[in-house]
Scaffold this motif. Sequence first.
Motif, PDB file in Angstrom:
ATOM      1  N   ARG A  20      -3.989   0.935 -25.497  1.00  0.00           N
ATOM      2  CA  ARG A  20      -5.258   1.646 -25.315  1.00  0.00           C
ATOM      3  C   ARG A  20      -6.317   1.122 -26.280  1.00  0.00           C
ATOM      4  O   ARG A  20      -7.469   0.876 -25.900  1.00  0.00           O
ATOM      5  CB  ARG A  20      -5.059   3.148 -25.522  1.00  0.00           C
ATOM      6  CG  ARG A  20      -4.334   3.845 -24.379  1.00  0.00           C
ATOM      7  CD  ARG A  20      -4.276   5.339 -24.632  1.00  0.00           C
ATOM      8  NE  ARG A  20      -3.773   6.058 -23.474  1.00  0.00           N
ATOM      9  CZ  ARG A  20      -3.620   7.379 -23.434  1.00  0.00           C
ATOM     10  NH1 ARG A  20      -3.918   8.111 -24.492  1.00  0.00           N
ATOM     11  NH2 ARG A  20      -3.163   7.965 -22.336  1.00  0.00           N
ATOM     12  N   TYR A  21      -5.937   0.987 -27.529  1.00  0.00           N
ATOM     13  CA  TYR A  21      -6.902   0.575 -28.546  1.00  0.00           C
ATOM     14  C   TYR A  21      -7.340  -0.874 -28.351  1.00  0.00           C
ATOM     15  O   TYR A  21      -8.513  -1.209 -28.551  1.00  0.00           O
ATOM     16  CB  TYR A  21      -6.306   0.772 -29.937  1.00  0.00           C
ATOM     17  CG  TYR A  21      -6.333   2.205 -30.424  1.00  0.00           C
ATOM     18  CD1 TYR A  21      -6.822   3.233 -29.616  1.00  0.00           C
ATOM     19  CD2 TYR A  21      -5.874   2.541 -31.693  1.00  0.00           C
ATOM     20  CE1 TYR A  21      -6.857   4.541 -30.059  1.00  0.00           C
ATOM     21  CE2 TYR A  21      -5.903   3.848 -32.153  1.00  0.00           C
ATOM     22  CZ  TYR A  21      -6.396   4.849 -31.339  1.00  0.00           C
ATOM     23  OH  TYR A  21      -6.430   6.143 -31.783  1.00  0.00           O
TER      24      TYR A  21
ATOM     25  N   ALA B  53     -11.560  -4.523 -27.201  1.00  0.00           N
ATOM     26  CA  ALA B  53     -11.973  -5.751 -26.525  1.00  0.00           C
ATOM     27  C   ALA B  53     -13.225  -5.506 -25.676  1.00  0.00           C
ATOM     28  O   ALA B  53     -14.155  -6.336 -25.648  1.00  0.00           O
ATOM     29  CB  ALA B  53     -10.834  -6.280 -25.654  1.00  0.00           C
ATOM     30  N   LYS B  54     -13.269  -4.372 -24.985  1.00  0.00           N
ATOM     31  CA  LYS B  54     -14.455  -4.042 -24.191  1.00  0.00           C
ATOM     32  C   LYS B  54     -15.680  -3.862 -25.083  1.00  0.00           C
ATOM     33  O   LYS B  54     -16.773  -4.350 -24.771  1.00  0.00           O
ATOM     34  CB  LYS B  54     -14.205  -2.760 -23.384  1.00  0.00           C
ATOM     35  CG  LYS B  54     -13.168  -2.891 -22.285  1.00  0.00           C
ATOM     36  CD  LYS B  54     -12.895  -1.547 -21.619  1.00  0.00           C
ATOM     37  CE  LYS B  54     -11.793  -1.658 -20.571  1.00  0.00           C
ATOM     38  NZ  LYS B  54     -11.456  -0.344 -19.968  1.00  0.00           N
TER      39      LYS B  54
ATOM     40  N   ALA C 216     -17.239   0.439 -36.786  1.00  0.00           N
ATOM     41  CA  ALA C 216     -16.420   1.343 -37.598  1.00  0.00           C
ATOM     42  C   ALA C 216     -15.248   1.881 -36.782  1.00  0.00           C
ATOM     43  O   ALA C 216     -14.114   1.971 -37.285  1.00  0.00           O
ATOM     44  CB  ALA C 216     -17.276   2.492 -38.112  1.00  0.00           C
ATOM     45  N   ASP C 217     -15.501   2.220 -35.529  1.00  0.00           N
ATOM     46  CA  ASP C 217     -14.416   2.707 -34.668  1.00  0.00           C
ATOM     47  C   ASP C 217     -13.366   1.625 -34.451  1.00  0.00           C
ATOM     48  O   ASP C 217     -12.153   1.919 -34.435  1.00  0.00           O
ATOM     49  CB  ASP C 217     -14.979   3.158 -33.321  1.00  0.00           C
ATOM     50  CG  ASP C 217     -15.760   4.459 -33.410  1.00  0.00           C
ATOM     51  OD1 ASP C 217     -15.590   5.170 -34.421  1.00  0.00           O
ATOM     52  OD2 ASP C 217     -16.536   4.751 -32.488  1.00  0.00           O
ATOM     53  N   MET C 218     -13.794   0.376 -34.281  1.00  0.00           N
ATOM     54  CA  MET C 218     -12.840  -0.714 -34.106  1.00  0.00           C
ATOM     55  C   MET C 218     -11.980  -0.899 -35.356  1.00  0.00           C
ATOM     56  O   MET C 218     -10.783  -1.178 -35.259  1.00  0.00           O
ATOM     57  CB  MET C 218     -13.577  -2.015 -33.762  1.00  0.00           C
ATOM     58  CG  MET C 218     -13.978  -2.125 -32.315  1.00  0.00           C
ATOM     59  SD  MET C 218     -14.643  -3.751 -31.885  1.00  0.00           S
ATOM     60  CE  MET C 218     -16.374  -3.426 -32.119  1.00  0.00           C
ATOM     61  N   ALA C 219     -12.586  -0.739 -36.520  1.00  0.00           N
ATOM     62  CA  ALA C 219     -11.832  -0.867 -37.768  1.00  0.00           C
ATOM     63  C   ALA C 219     -10.779   0.226 -37.885  1.00  0.00           C
ATOM     64  O   ALA C 219      -9.631  -0.034 -38.287  1.00  0.00           O
ATOM     65  CB  ALA C 219     -12.797  -0.815 -38.958  1.00  0.00           C
ATOM     66  N   LEU C 220     -11.148   1.454 -37.518  1.00  0.00           N
ATOM     67  CA  LEU C 220     -10.189   2.563 -37.576  1.00  0.00           C
ATOM     68  C   LEU C 220      -9.053   2.357 -36.575  1.00  0.00           C
ATOM     69  O   LEU C 220      -7.878   2.619 -36.888  1.00  0.00           O
ATOM     70  CB  LEU C 220     -10.907   3.886 -37.299  1.00  0.00           C
ATOM     71  CG  LEU C 220     -11.855   4.382 -38.401  1.00  0.00           C
ATOM     72  CD1 LEU C 220     -12.626   5.606 -37.930  1.00  0.00           C
ATOM     73  CD2 LEU C 220     -11.085   4.698 -39.673  1.00  0.00           C
TER      74      LEU C 220
ATOM     75  N   ALA D 261     -15.137 -13.434 -26.485  1.00  0.00           N
ATOM     76  CA  ALA D 261     -14.782 -12.013 -26.415  1.00  0.00           C
ATOM     77  C   ALA D 261     -13.968 -11.673 -25.173  1.00  0.00           C
ATOM     78  O   ALA D 261     -13.031 -10.868 -25.235  1.00  0.00           O
ATOM     79  CB  ALA D 261     -16.057 -11.164 -26.463  1.00  0.00           C
ATOM     80  N   HIS D 262     -14.303 -12.288 -24.035  1.00  0.00           N
ATOM     81  CA  HIS D 262     -13.616 -11.921 -22.792  1.00  0.00           C
ATOM     82  C   HIS D 262     -12.154 -12.335 -22.796  1.00  0.00           C
ATOM     83  O   HIS D 262     -11.325 -11.736 -22.098  1.00  0.00           O
ATOM     84  CB  HIS D 262     -14.329 -12.524 -21.578  1.00  0.00           C
ATOM     85  CG  HIS D 262     -14.259 -14.018 -21.499  1.00  0.00           C
ATOM     86  ND1 HIS D 262     -13.346 -14.664 -20.714  1.00  0.00           N
ATOM     87  CD2 HIS D 262     -14.983 -14.984 -22.124  1.00  0.00           C
ATOM     88  CE1 HIS D 262     -13.515 -15.981 -20.832  1.00  0.00           C
ATOM     89  NE2 HIS D 262     -14.488 -16.200 -21.688  1.00  0.00           N
ATOM     90  N   HIS D 263     -11.803 -13.354 -23.585  1.00  0.00           N
ATOM     91  CA  HIS D 263     -10.405 -13.775 -23.665  1.00  0.00           C
ATOM     92  C   HIS D 263      -9.523 -12.648 -24.214  1.00  0.00           C
ATOM     93  O   HIS D 263      -8.382 -12.466 -23.794  1.00  0.00           O
ATOM     94  CB  HIS D 263     -10.258 -15.004 -24.553  1.00  0.00           C
ATOM     95  CG  HIS D 263     -10.988 -16.215 -24.054  1.00  0.00           C
ATOM     96  ND1 HIS D 263     -10.708 -16.805 -22.841  1.00  0.00           N
ATOM     97  CD2 HIS D 263     -11.977 -16.955 -24.611  1.00  0.00           C
ATOM     98  CE1 HIS D 263     -11.494 -17.855 -22.672  1.00  0.00           C
ATOM     99  NE2 HIS D 263     -12.274 -17.962 -23.725  1.00  0.00           N
ATOM    100  N   PHE D 264     -10.057 -11.883 -25.171  1.00  0.00           N
ATOM    101  CA  PHE D 264      -9.276 -10.807 -25.775  1.00  0.00           C
ATOM    102  C   PHE D 264      -9.027  -9.687 -24.776  1.00  0.00           C
ATOM    103  O   PHE D 264      -7.950  -9.086 -24.767  1.00  0.00           O
ATOM    104  CB  PHE D 264      -9.999 -10.279 -27.018  1.00  0.00           C
ATOM    105  CG  PHE D 264      -9.997 -11.244 -28.158  1.00  0.00           C
ATOM    106  CD1 PHE D 264      -8.918 -11.295 -29.038  1.00  0.00           C
ATOM    107  CD2 PHE D 264     -11.048 -12.128 -28.351  1.00  0.00           C
ATOM    108  CE1 PHE D 264      -8.896 -12.199 -30.089  1.00  0.00           C
ATOM    109  CE2 PHE D 264     -11.036 -13.036 -29.400  1.00  0.00           C
ATOM    110  CZ  PHE D 264      -9.960 -13.078 -30.265  1.00  0.00           C
TER     111      PHE D 264
END
Length: 345
Positions: A285-286, A291-292, A245-249, A309-312
């Motif tokens: 920042r986001y 990505a983390k 949810a935080d990633m979506a925001l 995932a690590h590529h991002f």
Amino acid sequence: MVDLLMTAEQRQIVESVAGFLEENLPVGRLRPHAKGRQERDAMPDMAALGWFLLGLDEAHGGLGMTVTEEALIFREFGRFLLGPGPLATVLALRVAALAGAVDLSQAIAENRLTVALANPVGAASIGAQVSGTFQIFDGAGADYCLVIGEGGEAALIERAGVAEIALRRSAVDGLVLEHAVCDQVAAAASVASGSDLYVRLSLLAAAMLSGVCEATRDLATAYAKVRVQFGRPIGSFQAIKHKCADMALRADAATNLVNFAAVTLAAGQHDAPQLVTSAKLLTARYALLSAKETIQVHGGIGFTVECDAHHFLKRAHLYDLIGGGAFRQQQRLLADALPLPELAA
């Protein structure tokens, strides 16, 4: 009132770019021993499709659209983790056109001449002659290097004319990083300070970072739906649910701020540079945070080379450096802060 929703024409452009990248340059190309086309192989096709000419005015041979459309396609470039090559090409075309170097501009537009981005390290002198220290991204085989200063000054220099180039190892997938020192290198085309080139550079880098925010959101939520633990999809667990949810925001906030900054810059508003700086700072920042957390959502496999995932995370660090990292953007934002109104006694 500013409308941040895409028009039908803009949506068609975005869908066309996304479809091409999905077919030709999927993120999986960055995996070890991946087969298929790489970004350099697809550059002639991108040029033929007119992507690099999108925001250049018709008087200079462009398609006459605005930086808003450019930002939309660069968001897709970020989603598919393209390198700085397309960014360097788009801005090099503008430098050559503004300098009146018509033949050079046309050769770059047709991909007969290639351009690499050179990021200044510390103070640099950029004009008819270029001096300073630079980091060249993916410069091997490039014909020219593009350098842009924070004041809007920019120059195209021949890579062969740079005397001191040292190869540096890069942790970013498939990227070659070079350390270059220029001493009075003559520019093939240059633009004086006062142009909007640095602002455009920052905006398009921010658009790529917003693409990372969107792609990591999608990657994490898709995995959370199919990964089962204790007989249930992990997306049903509160800790994972909150991260998604935080990633979506964050993705929505990053995309909307980039869109607003792009519309403001296209309209020539006086506060556009401040908005672009804010967008670059926030999206960096986001993107890094999302990505983390995408790696964390994937659990143990998220730390392996088999997971994308690590590529991002690596590319988010790269996009952050373009035009100056987050700390430099903070400094610029504080230096350019608008005065606050005086409070009544």
